[in-house]
Design an enzyme around this catalytic site. Structure first.
Site, short mmCIF file in Angstrom:
data_model
loop_
_atom_site.label_atom_id
_atom_site.label_comp_id
_atom_site.label_asym_id
_atom_site.label_seq_id
_atom_site.Cartn_x
_atom_site.Cartn_y
_atom_site.Cartn_z
N GLY A 11 74.69 15.38 39.59
CA GLY A 11 73.89 15.20 40.80
C GLY A 11 73.92 16.47 41.63
CG ASP A 12 74.98 16.70 44.95
OD1 ASP A 12 74.20 16.07 45.66
OD2 ASP A 12 76.16 16.37 44.76
CB ALA A 38 69.89 9.51 46.85
N GLY A 39 71.11 11.94 48.54
CA GLY A 39 70.80 12.84 49.65
C GLY A 39 70.03 14.01 49.10
CG HIS A 40 66.90 13.96 46.75
ND1 HIS A 40 65.99 13.19 46.09
CD2 HIS A 40 67.98 14.04 45.96
CE1 HIS A 40 66.52 12.82 44.93
NE2 HIS A 40 67.71 13.32 44.83
CB THR A 41 68.60 19.25 50.96
OG1 THR A 41 69.84 18.56 50.92
CG2 THR A 41 68.47 20.02 52.26
CB THR A 129 78.30 7.27 49.34
OG1 THR A 129 77.73 6.20 48.60
CG2 THR A 129 78.27 8.54 48.53
CB THR A 301 79.12 12.18 52.53
OG1 THR A 301 79.20 13.20 51.52
CG2 THR A 301 78.63 10.88 51.89
CE LYS A 331 72.30 25.51 45.80
NZ LYS A 331 73.10 24.52 46.50
P1 GDP Z 1 69.67 17.19 45.15
O1 GDP Z 1 70.33 15.95 45.65
O2 GDP Z 1 69.69 17.28 43.65
O3 GDP Z 1 68.31 17.43 45.74
O4 GDP Z 1 70.58 18.40 45.61
P2 GDP Z 1 71.06 18.86 47.07
O5 GDP Z 1 70.66 17.97 48.15
O6 GDP Z 1 72.47 19.26 46.95
O7 GDP Z 1 70.15 20.14 47.19
C1 GDP Z 1 70.60 21.33 46.83
C2 GDP Z 1 70.73 22.28 48.01
O8 GDP Z 1 70.50 23.58 47.56
C3 GDP Z 1 69.73 22.08 49.11
O9 GDP Z 1 70.26 22.53 50.32
C4 GDP Z 1 68.55 22.93 48.65
O10 GDP Z 1 67.71 23.34 49.70
C5 GDP Z 1 69.28 24.09 48.07
N1 GDP Z 1 68.63 24.72 46.94
C6 GDP Z 1 67.92 24.13 45.94
N2 GDP Z 1 67.55 25.04 45.02
C7 GDP Z 1 68.06 26.22 45.43
C8 GDP Z 1 68.08 27.55 44.89
O11 GDP Z 1 67.55 27.83 43.83
N3 GDP Z 1 68.74 28.50 45.59
C9 GDP Z 1 69.38 28.25 46.76
N4 GDP Z 1 70.01 29.26 47.38
N5 GDP Z 1 69.40 27.02 47.31
C10 GDP Z 1 68.76 26.02 46.65
#
Ligand code: GDP
Length: 423
Positions: A11-12, A38-41, A129, A301, A331
């Protein structure tokens, strides 16, 4: 066309960001399992959003979002999430959000149960969670849960309530010595948070089938990764539902439709939230540096995540479970600034090196086997074409493709919408 976007790891992986990016090519985005754990950013021109229940497509005008029957929905949490997005100017109405009548309602007593159980476990706790997800899925399979469609007929719902409340109090009061709940309280809760959702609740399977016939493009969005799948993940350190792509059509309300494509989201290094074996884990300064660079703190969280290098063994297994046709590697920019990069290529168990992911109980005894690759020192976050990446970064991607037997289609080099490379 039906496409699943799923997590390969723990995840994440940055699914929210990839779904937000790819949703430009889709008419419909549907979540098919899980709840507000879930926490999608997502970061885009309108700001930074953390989505727990709503599909990430909600941020795109013109995309219809669906919350499928495989989900568990905390209606109070949903009300808060909808209100926050509306304040930020996001339009949400029954024509761009459809909620399955078969989705299960996460009750306040499920959240209470989750907290009571974590308290009981004390230092043996799992790191839940505490959003009531395991208790509500348990209720679903015990056939004692409430479903969203029931909110459309409060009179019938109120007739079912007393028996369920009586049964639930056997656990709350009897097992945990906690305060019992009353049918009146629960009815008031349904009225307060359920009434405003009535116009959103429908047979999403019918909606999706009709859309599919019209040639609409449908994306199925997963929560968490393959290693957290209830059946295929690192049990019991899993979520309480199936997040694998094969479950997508079922959890979305279209068991009759076949997936045309599965895109796996895989992070260029590893992170893991909560307890359980995490073989390639880094500790101390190495971990601190990677965690800080990647901002690895839970979106739902705020908990610091455990981190480690890319794990070939676990990722190869995740790709197999998901049946991923192509990979979005996220990333990669976080790995900039190192002379050398480690990758976990095997697990040592009783003097042997495993290259296939084992039965998960033995993971506790596995030690990581690392291989060192060349790193790169420059910032890659502005690169938009493969040719612009330093050779070491290209080699890193090619190494992962070879070892994991997968095709990397996208490489994400930043959180912003356009910060990616298509291969
Ligand atoms: P999710 O639950 O799978 O969406 O994952 P997260 O909520 O942990 O999101 C990943 C974090 O990394 C978020 O803050 C995104 O904005 C950020 N992010 C996603 N892809 C990239 C990337 O390629 N590079 C960087 N620096 N940040 C990223």
């Amino acid at each position: 066309m039906l496409t699943a976007i799923v997590g390969i790891n723990w995840g994440d992986e940055g699914k929210g960001r990839m779904v937000d990016l790819l949703s430009k090519d889709f008419d419909i985005v549907c979540r098919y399992q899980g709840g507000n754990n879930a926490g999608h950013t997502v970061i885009n021109e309108r700001g930074k959003f953390i989505l727990n229940l709503l599909p990430s497509g909600i941020l795109r005008e013109g995309v219809v979002c669906v919350m499928g029957p495989g989900m568990v929905i905390d209606i109070r949490h949903l009300a808060g999430e909808m209100a926050r997005l509306r304040e930020a100017g996001i339009r949400i109405s029954p024509d761009n959000l459809k909620i399955s009548d078969r989705a299960v309602i996460t009750m306040p007593y499920n959240v209470a149960q989750d907290c009571l159980e974590e308290e009981r476990l004390a230092d043996k706790k799992f790191g839940s969670t505490k959003r009531g997800i395991a208790p509500v899925y348990a209720d679903k399979y015990l056939k004692k849960a409430f479903r969203m469609g029931e909110l459309l007929d409060m009179a019938r719902l109120s007739r079912r309530l007393p028996d369920i409340v009586e049964w639930k109090n056997l656990t709350l009061e009897g097992a945990y010595g906690s305060k019992p709940v009353t049918a009146e309280e629960m009815l008031a809760y349904f009225q307060e948070y359920g009434e405003p959702l009535k116009d959103y609740i429908c047979d999403v399977g019918l909606f999706l089938n009709n859309a599919h016939k019209e040639g609409k493009k449908i994306m199925l969005e997963a929560q968490l990764g393959a290693l957290r799948d209830i059946d295929y993940g690192i049990y019991p350190y899993t979520s309480s539902s199936n997040n694998i792509a094969a479950y997508g059509p079922i959890g979305a309300g279209v068991p009759n439709l076949k997936l045309d494509k599965t895109i796996g989201i895989m992070k260029a290094y590893s992170s893991c939230v909560g307890e359980g074996p995490f073989t390639a884990e880094y500790f101390g300064e190495k971990a601190e540096k990677l965690r800080a660079a990647g901002g690895e703190y839970g979106a739902a969280t705020g908990r610091p995540r455990r981190v480690g290098p890319f794990d070939v063994v676990a990722s190869k297994y995740g790709i197999r479970c998901q049946g991923a046709d192509e990979i979005a590697l996220t990333k990669l920019d976080i790995l900039s600034g190192h002379e050398e990069l480690e990758v976990c290529v095997g697990y040592e168990l009783n003097g042997k090196v495993l290259t296939e992911f084992p039965f998960t109980d033995v993971l506790d005894d596995c030690k990581p086997v690392f291989k060192t690759l060349k790193g790169w020192n420059c910032d890659i976050s502005k690169c938009r074409r493969l040719e612009e990446l330093p050779q070491a970064a290209v080699d890193y991607i090619r190494f992962i493709e070879r070892e994991c037997e997968c095709k990397v289609r996208y490489v994400s080099v930043g959180a912003e919408r356009d910060a990616y490379i298509e291969l």
